[in-house]
Write an enzyme that holds these catalytic residues in place. Structure first.
Site, PDB file in Angstrom:
ATOM      1  N   HIS A  43      45.503 -40.297  31.176  1.00 36.34           N
ATOM      2  CA  HIS A  43      45.957 -39.490  30.041  1.00 36.34           C
ATOM      3  C   HIS A  43      46.796 -38.347  30.609  1.00 36.34           C
ATOM      4  O   HIS A  43      46.280 -37.272  30.909  1.00 36.34           O
ATOM      5  CB  HIS A  43      44.757 -38.944  29.265  1.00 36.34           C
ATOM      6  CG  HIS A  43      45.123 -38.255  27.993  1.00 36.34           C
ATOM      7  ND1 HIS A  43      44.259 -38.177  26.925  1.00 36.34           N
ATOM      8  CD2 HIS A  43      46.237 -37.588  27.608  1.00 36.34           C
ATOM      9  CE1 HIS A  43      44.841 -37.499  25.942  1.00 36.34           C
ATOM     10  NE2 HIS A  43      46.038 -37.126  26.349  1.00 36.34           N
ATOM     11  N   GLU A  70      47.018 -43.140  27.716  1.00 38.97           N
ATOM     12  CA  GLU A  70      46.666 -42.409  26.508  1.00 38.97           C
ATOM     13  C   GLU A  70      47.556 -41.177  26.375  1.00 38.97           C
ATOM     14  O   GLU A  70      47.973 -40.597  27.382  1.00 38.97           O
ATOM     15  CB  GLU A  70      45.211 -41.936  26.556  1.00 38.97           C
ATOM     16  CG  GLU A  70      44.184 -43.012  26.690  1.00 38.97           C
ATOM     17  CD  GLU A  70      42.785 -42.441  26.773  1.00 38.97           C
ATOM     18  OE1 GLU A  70      41.831 -43.219  26.557  1.00 38.97           O
ATOM     19  OE2 GLU A  70      42.627 -41.234  27.055  1.00 38.97           O
ATOM     20  N   HIS A 190      34.797 -42.323  24.635  1.00 37.19           N
ATOM     21  CA  HIS A 190      34.454 -40.903  24.632  1.00 37.19           C
ATOM     22  C   HIS A 190      32.933 -40.738  24.664  1.00 37.19           C
ATOM     23  O   HIS A 190      32.248 -41.040  23.705  1.00 37.19           O
ATOM     24  CB  HIS A 190      35.020 -40.143  23.443  1.00 37.19           C
ATOM     25  CG  HIS A 190      35.235 -38.684  23.773  1.00 37.19           C
ATOM     26  ND1 HIS A 190      36.452 -38.180  24.179  1.00 37.19           N
ATOM     27  CD2 HIS A 190      34.383 -37.647  23.810  1.00 37.19           C
ATOM     28  CE1 HIS A 190      36.341 -36.888  24.427  1.00 37.19           C
ATOM     29  NE2 HIS A 190      35.092 -36.546  24.219  1.00 37.19           N
TER      30      HIS A 190
END
Length: 238
Positions: A43, A70, A190
């Protein structure tokens, strides 16, 4: 089969703390693959506080498994992913200064924007995944953008799991069913961990992929990276 994609952002955070190249992010990513990970996730945030733009460029030609990038689809992010062409791009609604992802998209409020981004990814041959809460309405709206998958934001599940696992997973079962009815693949991520992953996987057997970083890297401090990946793969075994 549910794939394990290892998010290596925390490794990059540790490296950046000293401004040197220890640990070497590319070596860790290749070790994750060698130890059984079926994908690598990064990310790259605008402030480059962990994974940097150059890391993405360095990783692309060396990875043998699926590469998942991401990020919020800013012009700079889109320029990067269209240049690199990973197998998958996961679209998240994070503000530039967000510590970590904390909610899924309000797809209704961003439908035109997301539809345009998904189309750009499709034309480049990149699978798209939209980060959403466990809300069937949001899932159905995500399908209308033309996305290939949704990624379910699983922190609410992780928070409630220790006291009431059945109630914790129920919204995710419903959201996953809605996704499959719409022809979407289902990813999740997550705060998934060795403590809660197996239960989640059993409840959603057609889960395509989980992306796990923080918990996995924490476990690796005690168990070693190879043993940690082995245990996460075992939790995802059919």
């Amino acid at each position: 089969m549910t794939n394990l994609s290892v998010n290596i952002n925390k490794v990059a955070t540790l490296r950046n703390a000293r401004g040197e190249n220890r640990p070497d992010l590319l070596t860790v990513a290749l070790d994750c693959e060698r130890f059984g990970a079926q994908g690598i996730t990064v990310h790259p945030r605008p402030d480059q506080r962990h994974v940097k733009r150059q890391d993405v460029l360095d990783l692309r030609p060396r990875l043998k498994t699926e590469f998942n990038i991401e990020g919020y689809p800013s012009p700079e992010f889109m320029e990067l992913v269209l240049r690199v062409r990973p197998e998958q791009v996961t679209l998240v609604p994070d503000a530039p200064d967000a510590v970590t992802s904390s909610a899924g998209w309000d797809v209704a409020a961003n439908a035109d924007f997301l539809t345009s981004i998904v189309e750009q990814l499709r034309q480049a041959g990149i699978r798209s995944s939209i980060f959403v809460d466990a809300d069937p309405a949001q899932v159905r709206l995500a399908a209308k953008t033309g996305a290939d998958r949704v990624e379910l934001y699983t922190k609410p599940y992780a928070d409630l799991y220790p006291t009431d696992p059945e109630r914790a997973v129920a919204p995710f079962v419903e959201a996953a069913a809605a996704a499959l009815q719409c022809g979407l693949g289902v990813n999740a991520g997550h705060d998934l961990s060795l403590e809660n992953l197996e239960y989640f996987h059993r409840a959603i057997p057609r889960l395509s992929e989980v992306s796990i970083g923080h918990a996995l890297i924490c476990d690796a401090l005690y168990l070693g990276l190879e043993e940690t990946i082995r245990r996460y793969r075992k939790a995802l075994a059919d």
